[in-house]
Design a protein around this motif. Sequence first.
Motif, PDB file in Angstrom:
ATOM      1  N   GLU A  45      72.790  36.445  52.597  1.00  0.00           N
ATOM      2  CA  GLU A  45      72.249  35.099  52.754  1.00  0.00           C
ATOM      3  C   GLU A  45      71.121  35.096  53.768  1.00  0.00           C
ATOM      4  OE1 GLU A  45      75.274  32.245  53.612  1.00  0.00           O
ATOM      5  OE2 GLU A  45      76.639  33.111  52.164  1.00  0.00           O
ATOM      6  N   GLN A  46      70.420  33.972  53.828  1.00  0.00           N
ATOM      7  CA  GLN A  46      69.307  33.822  54.767  1.00  0.00           C
ATOM      8  C   GLN A  46      69.750  34.170  56.189  1.00  0.00           C
ATOM      9  OE1 GLN A  46      66.202  33.238  53.859  1.00  0.00           O
ATOM     10  NE2 GLN A  46      65.442  33.299  55.930  1.00  0.00           N
ATOM     11  N   VAL A  47      68.899  34.830  56.922  1.00  0.00           N
ATOM     12  CA  VAL A  47      69.184  35.245  58.291  1.00  0.00           C
ATOM     13  C   VAL A  47      69.311  34.019  59.179  1.00  0.00           C
ATOM     14  CG1 VAL A  47      68.192  36.432  60.288  1.00  0.00           C
ATOM     15  CG2 VAL A  47      68.005  37.438  58.028  1.00  0.00           C
ATOM     16  N   ASN A  48      70.289  34.039  60.066  1.00  0.00           N
ATOM     17  CA  ASN A  48      70.426  32.987  61.073  1.00  0.00           C
ATOM     18  C   ASN A  48      69.394  33.266  62.164  1.00  0.00           C
ATOM     19  OD1 ASN A  48      71.130  31.297  63.181  1.00  0.00           O
ATOM     20  ND2 ASN A  48      73.322  31.666  62.962  1.00  0.00           N
ATOM     21  N   ILE A  49      68.478  32.343  62.361  1.00  0.00           N
ATOM     22  CA  ILE A  49      67.382  32.537  63.321  1.00  0.00           C
ATOM     23  C   ILE A  49      67.906  32.821  64.727  1.00  0.00           C
ATOM     24  CG2 ILE A  49      67.037  30.105  63.874  1.00  0.00           C
ATOM     25  CD1 ILE A  49      64.177  32.563  63.314  1.00  0.00           C
ATOM     26  N   ASP A  50      69.085  32.331  65.051  1.00  0.00           N
ATOM     27  CA  ASP A  50      69.666  32.581  66.376  1.00  0.00           C
ATOM     28  C   ASP A  50      70.053  34.040  66.564  1.00  0.00           C
ATOM     29  OD1 ASP A  50      69.401  29.895  67.101  1.00  0.00           O
ATOM     30  OD2 ASP A  50      71.353  29.385  66.251  1.00  0.00           O
ATOM     31  N   ASP A  51      70.171  34.789  65.466  1.00  0.00           N
ATOM     32  CA  ASP A  51      70.548  36.196  65.537  1.00  0.00           C
ATOM     33  C   ASP A  51      69.354  37.141  65.609  1.00  0.00           C
ATOM     34  OD1 ASP A  51      73.202  35.420  65.366  1.00  0.00           O
ATOM     35  OD2 ASP A  51      73.295  35.688  63.191  1.00  0.00           O
ATOM     36  N   ILE A  52      68.154  36.623  65.541  1.00  0.00           N
ATOM     37  CA  ILE A  52      66.947  37.449  65.614  1.00  0.00           C
ATOM     38  C   ILE A  52      66.681  37.746  67.091  1.00  0.00           C
ATOM     39  CG2 ILE A  52      64.481  37.579  65.064  1.00  0.00           C
ATOM     40  CD1 ILE A  52      66.112  37.271  62.561  1.00  0.00           C
ATOM     41  N   TYR A  53      66.675  39.030  67.474  1.00  0.00           N
ATOM     42  CA  TYR A  53      66.550  39.342  68.895  1.00  0.00           C
ATOM     43  C   TYR A  53      65.209  38.951  69.474  1.00  0.00           C
ATOM     44  CZ  TYR A  53      65.030  43.760  66.799  1.00  0.00           C
ATOM     45  OH  TYR A  53      64.433  44.706  66.011  1.00  0.00           O
ATOM     46  N   GLU A  54      64.143  38.922  68.652  1.00  0.00           N
ATOM     47  CA  GLU A  54      62.851  38.464  69.185  1.00  0.00           C
ATOM     48  C   GLU A  54      62.913  36.990  69.569  1.00  0.00           C
ATOM     49  OE1 GLU A  54      61.658  41.800  66.276  1.00  0.00           O
ATOM     50  OE2 GLU A  54      63.123  40.172  66.286  1.00  0.00           O
ATOM     51  N   ARG A  55      63.730  36.225  68.886  1.00  0.00           N
ATOM     52  CA  ARG A  55      63.918  34.813  69.248  1.00  0.00           C
ATOM     53  C   ARG A  55      64.475  34.713  70.664  1.00  0.00           C
ATOM     54  NH1 ARG A  55      66.888  29.803  67.520  1.00  0.00           N
ATOM     55  NH2 ARG A  55      66.788  28.667  69.464  1.00  0.00           N
ATOM     56  N   GLU A  67      61.569  23.582  66.237  1.00  0.00           N
ATOM     57  CA  GLU A  67      62.013  24.179  64.970  1.00  0.00           C
ATOM     58  C   GLU A  67      61.753  25.677  64.996  1.00  0.00           C
ATOM     59  OE1 GLU A  67      59.759  22.477  61.802  1.00  0.00           O
ATOM     60  OE2 GLU A  67      60.304  20.425  62.334  1.00  0.00           O
ATOM     61  N   TYR A  68      62.638  26.409  64.311  1.00  0.00           N
ATOM     62  CA  TYR A  68      62.490  27.861  64.152  1.00  0.00           C
ATOM     63  C   TYR A  68      62.657  28.206  62.674  1.00  0.00           C
ATOM     64  CZ  TYR A  68      63.313  27.969  69.184  1.00  0.00           C
ATOM     65  OH  TYR A  68      63.234  27.761  70.534  1.00  0.00           O
ATOM     66  N   HIS A  69      61.792  29.085  62.168  1.00  0.00           N
ATOM     67  CA  HIS A  69      61.877  29.500  60.771  1.00  0.00           C
ATOM     68  C   HIS A  69      61.671  31.006  60.704  1.00  0.00           C
ATOM     69  CE1 HIS A  69      61.633  25.284  59.670  1.00  0.00           C
ATOM     70  NE2 HIS A  69      60.627  25.192  60.519  1.00  0.00           N
ATOM     71  N   PHE A  70      62.405  31.654  59.799  1.00  0.00           N
ATOM     72  CA  PHE A  70      62.302  33.099  59.594  1.00  0.00           C
ATOM     73  C   PHE A  70      61.923  33.337  58.144  1.00  0.00           C
ATOM     74  CE2 PHE A  70      64.145  37.293  58.613  1.00  0.00           C
ATOM     75  CZ  PHE A  70      63.517  38.040  59.606  1.00  0.00           C
ATOM     76  N   ILE A  71      60.833  34.034  57.937  1.00  0.00           N
ATOM     77  CA  ILE A  71      60.318  34.265  56.589  1.00  0.00           C
ATOM     78  C   ILE A  71      60.528  35.719  56.181  1.00  0.00           C
ATOM     79  CG2 ILE A  71      58.248  34.320  55.162  1.00  0.00           C
ATOM     80  CD1 ILE A  71      57.170  31.995  56.857  1.00  0.00           C
ATOM     81  N   ASP A  72      61.163  35.883  55.038  1.00  0.00           N
ATOM     82  CA  ASP A  72      61.255  37.179  54.374  1.00  0.00           C
ATOM     83  C   ASP A  72      61.184  36.910  52.871  1.00  0.00           C
ATOM     84  OD1 ASP A  72      63.772  36.288  53.627  1.00  0.00           O
ATOM     85  OD2 ASP A  72      64.863  37.678  54.900  1.00  0.00           O
TER      86      ASP A  72
END
Length: 99
Positions: A45-55, A67-72
């Motif tokens: 499923e779509q990545v949880n933006i809170d789990d992105i270490y760069e965030r 707002e936060y969005h992750f594009i793949d």
Amino acid sequence: MKTHYYLSWFNDFFPEKLVKWLHEDITDRKSLVMISGQPSGYKDEQVNIDDIYERAWFDQANIIFDEYHFIDYRMQKEDAQRFIRNASVIFLCGGYPVL
């Protein structure tokens, strides 16, 4: 915003001097769009933006966005274009961008 930063890898956080510059340059903090450097590398499923270490780097630097969005590749092209068009900051994440 027309300022561009070209950054290399950081261990766990942005260096102090960079944080100072980012605070000065990022005045519009409505939307952070993070674009995967390995856009086809996700199968679930779509990545949880809170789990992105760069965030976490932005959070630790106290640079908070509304707002936060992750594009793949899982995101619809039209949605990705809309998020990019309306972004305050676009962050190209590491990975294997040739893919």
